[in-house]
Scaffold this active site. Structure first.
Site, PDB file in Angstrom:
ATOM      1  N   GLU A  77      -4.708 -23.563  79.485  1.00 61.59           N
ATOM      2  CA  GLU A  77      -5.370 -24.848  79.673  1.00 61.59           C
ATOM      3  C   GLU A  77      -5.313 -25.075  81.185  1.00 61.59           C
ATOM      4  OE1 GLU A  77      -5.228 -29.383  77.930  1.00 61.59           O
ATOM      5  OE2 GLU A  77      -3.324 -28.429  78.457  1.00 61.59           O
ATOM      6  N   ASP A 100      -0.270 -24.847  77.362  1.00 61.61           N
ATOM      7  CA  ASP A 100      -0.588 -26.238  77.653  1.00 61.61           C
ATOM      8  C   ASP A 100      -0.336 -26.538  79.128  1.00 61.61           C
ATOM      9  OD1 ASP A 100      -1.048 -29.084  76.688  1.00 61.61           O
ATOM     10  OD2 ASP A 100       0.979 -29.273  77.502  1.00 61.61           O
TER      11      ASP A 100
END
Length: 706
Positions: A379, A343
């Site tokens: 990401e 993330d």
């Protein structure tokens, strides 16, 4: 309790079958107390007297699995200098393998007075915070082996443990919403039947349910608020939270592996749940604040934040890097997961202020013999300056390709002048990845993910409808590149319904036809809706859970998706390991003819054709006899050739098939207008009328002929 000196390594609580070794890093501590908690809430404090290289340690022969514990760290409390030690707060072990309980909103969690932030609050947090748990590390893995799917063969399925299982009628009620529910044959069989090769689980590291959400009657549903990087989240445990969650999670991995499905974890190493300078003192902040967090230069009372959550972990700190690497190895070695999705990975690359793809984090991942060999997905953005880094990560890494998502959405909603970029995305995004020696698998292709509209909502809403989140519909992305097909939200209009169903099939067909690695968001294969809410991070209820009570249309969509995944599996030309030869910005057309692009009139696309604002239709030829890489045994790969006719225009268009040099006859295998139609054969040069906003895929056995 009897105490022995113990060892400074490994960090955390390590049960060896007889007793437990405890080890905690803190470079600023003056004293450290290990606190053992009994079932009645009683606390026994044991001072750690052994210290080696800032690691405080002891061995307790009597400490057994299930023992709850925490730490109290005595040291400087001087926020202006970046120090926030506070022995009145019971602290979680950063290396805890299991965590019991959840925090409440009690003021004792905070080291300052709510009414006067400049004043200290020394109220004891015991009873209001979470506690670490000693675990039994032993587990019967049987004949477990990782599936080891080649990246180019992968189809990823993003899923939420609770959302996937909470409403499944075939999962026993007591197992719904849990790891045991995720491992249930009904869920595993659905994934295996769909044909996916990997399930990417949204955060299962122990996370905190934010007090401000609790106050509003909401919940941190997604889980991007980690406090324990080694501990499976206890809220998903069916059988207990004193270490049972560890065994239960391992059972998920074992069950998935038995079904030939890999497990990838969505991990949040960029920040913790302790928030900004006004956040609670739960663990890292009270242990060694300045070693774990990035502090503002010249203002060390505040946190440098590129995550939007209040803090960012300090990636220059060797102790923070060690913790992240130890965590990754633990989940690989002990939990046997097959990869990670990171993330806000740009934050991990920030050495100082800028994003540096050659930062220390990437250096140590690159050289690690275990971590470097699993699937690593970034990401590739954060909220800091210069944080959008699609295409900017180093070899070994794949990326969520946000440009793929945006371009494919724009193409199918009819945005002008998107055809050229759409071709590049369809062909694997060589323009983003090839210049650094990367391959098509660097691109994780997706149209939807947990963050944003579901696929059904993408074709049903022009605007977000997030009123249930209690923020006045101000949260969530406003520019969704969605199109409601003429009516906002639910409708009984059969024409709109048919168009929406076709658009969903168009997106899925595009996704499974594209080079790279496709990712499907859970429930998109059955038309899941969130009623227009594109930010269900706080909605732990029917709005976010998958509804398995399927209509006939939803069952048809499921069968259609299965057939697409099977088609991709059957045709190596759809999952090449190398980019097409030629210019990437035009989809890679080349002299060797591995890919060719045609107008609907079967004429080769000219350079000027790509930039025409109204151009919304194209025909793509993939040559099954021009696959450059051999198979695993060194044999030449020969596949059928495929024609893809894409019409994003609102009107039907006649497509002329190429001449016999490309194939004597073609068989329709996918038509998003009539998905259940029987395959039909067409001779070379034939004319096909392709409905507005639809896709037709045709196959021709090529063998050695071309």
């Amino acid at each position: 309790m009897q105490t022995w000196p113990g060892r400074p390594y490994p960090l955390g609580a390590t049960y060896d079958g007889s007793g437990t070794n405890f080890a905690l890093f803190s470079s600023v501590a003056e004293r450290v107390e290990l606190c053992l908690l009994d079932d009645d809430g009683g606390e026994t404090r044991l001072e750690l007297t052994e210290v080696d290289a800032h690691v405080w340690h002891a061995y307790l022969p009597g400490a057994q699995p299930g023992q709850r514990y925490g730490y109290r760290v005595h040291g400087p409390y001087d926020p202006d200098q970046g120090h926030r030690c506070d022995p009145s707060k019971l602290l979680l072990d950063p290396y805890a393998k299991a965590i019991d309980g959840q925090i409440d909103a009690h003021p004792s969690l905070y080291s300052y007075d709510m009414a006067d932030p400049a004043a200290r609050n020394t109220a004891d947090s015991l009873g209001h915070t979470m506690t670490s748990v000693v675990i039994n590390p032993f587990f019967d893995w049987g004949y477990d082996r990782p599936p080891g799917h080649e990246y180019h063969d992968s189809v990823i399925y993003e899923a939420h443990v609770k959302g996937m299982t909470q409403r499944h009628p075939d999962v026993p009620e007591e197992l719904r919403g849990t790891y045991a529910g995720m491992a249930h044959p009904a869920v595993v069989d659905h994934l295996a039947g769909l044909g996916v090769t990997a399930v990417e689980l949204m955060p299962v590291h122990q996370f905190v349910n934010d007090p401000h959400l609790q106050a509003k009657g909401l919940t941190n549903y997604w889980g991007y608020n980690t406090i324990g990087f080694f501990a499976p989240h206890n809220g998903y445990a069916a059988y207990g939270t004193r270490g049972e969650q560890v065994q239960e999670f391992k059972s998920v991995v074992k069950a998935m592996h038995e079904a030939n499905i890999e497990v990838i974890l969505d991990v949040v190493y960029n920040h913790t749940a302790e928030g900004n300078h006004l956040g609670p003192t739960l663990s890292f902040r009270g242990i060694d604040n300045a070693s774990y967090y990035r502090l503002v230069d010249g203002d060390r009372a505040h946190y440098f934040d590129t995550t939007g959550t209040g803090n960012s972990l300090l990636m220059r700190s060797p102790h923070t890097l060690q913790m992240i690497m130890d965590s990754l190895r633990y989940w690989i070695e002990e939990m046997r997961v097959d990869g990670f999705r990171f993330d806000l990975a740009s934050t991990l690359a920030r050495e100082l202020h800028a994003v540096d793809r050659l930062s220390a984090f990437f250096d140590i991942v690159q050289q690690d013999p275990e971590i470097s060999q699993v699937k690593l997905i970034a990401e590739p953005w954060d909220v800091g300056e210069g944080g959008y880094q699609v295409g900017g990560f180093p070899p070994l890494w794949s990326e969520w390709n946000g440009k793929y998502r945006d371009t494919v959405r724009d193409f199918w909603r009819g945005e002008p002048a998107t055809l050229g970029e759409f071709a590049s995305r369809l062909a694997g995004s060589a323009d983003l990845y090839e210049h650094t020696g990367r391959r098509p698998v660097s691109s994780i292709n997706f149209v939807t993910a947990h963050d944003g509209f579901t696929l059904r909502d993408l074709v049903s809403y022009n605007e977000k409808h997030n009123e249930a989140n209690g923020e006045g519909n101000a949260d969530g992305e406003s520019h969704n590149r969605s199109w409601n097909c003429g009516v906002e939200g639910p409708t009984d209009d059969p024409e709109v319904g048919r168009l929406r169903a076709r658009q969903q099939r168009n997106f899925l067909t595009t996704l499974l036809f594209s080079q790279g690695v496709p990712m499907i968001a859970h429930g998109d294969e059955i038309g899941r809706t969130q009623q227009g809410n594109n930010n269900v991070y706080c909605q732990d209820n029917e709005l976010s859970w998958v509804d398995w009570d399927l209509s006939e249309d939803q069952r048809d969509l499921l069968e259609f998706t299965r057939s697409l995944v099977q088609l991709r599996r059957d045709h190596p030309v759809l999952r090449r390991r190398r980019f097409f030869a030629g210019a990437p910005e035009h989809g890679g057309e080349s002299e060797i003819g591995d890919i060719e692009w045609f107008t609907p009139a079967a004429e080769h696309m000219a350079a000027e054709d790509w930039g025409v604002s109204y151009a919304r239709s194209v025909m793509v030829f993939l040559n099954g006899s021009a696959i450059p890489e051999p198979d695993a045994r060194g044999n030449r790969i020969v596949d059928d050739s495929i024609l893809c006719l894409l019409n994003a225009d609102g009107a039907a268009i006649d497509f002329q098939l190429p001449g016999s040099g490309y194939g004597a006859s073609w068989t329709t295998v996918v038509d998003t207008t009539t998905p259940d139609a029987e395959p039909t054969e067409h001779p070379a040069g034939a004319t096909l009328t392709v409905t507005g906003r639809s896709v037709v895929l045709l196959v021709c056995p090529q063998g050695e002929d071309l």
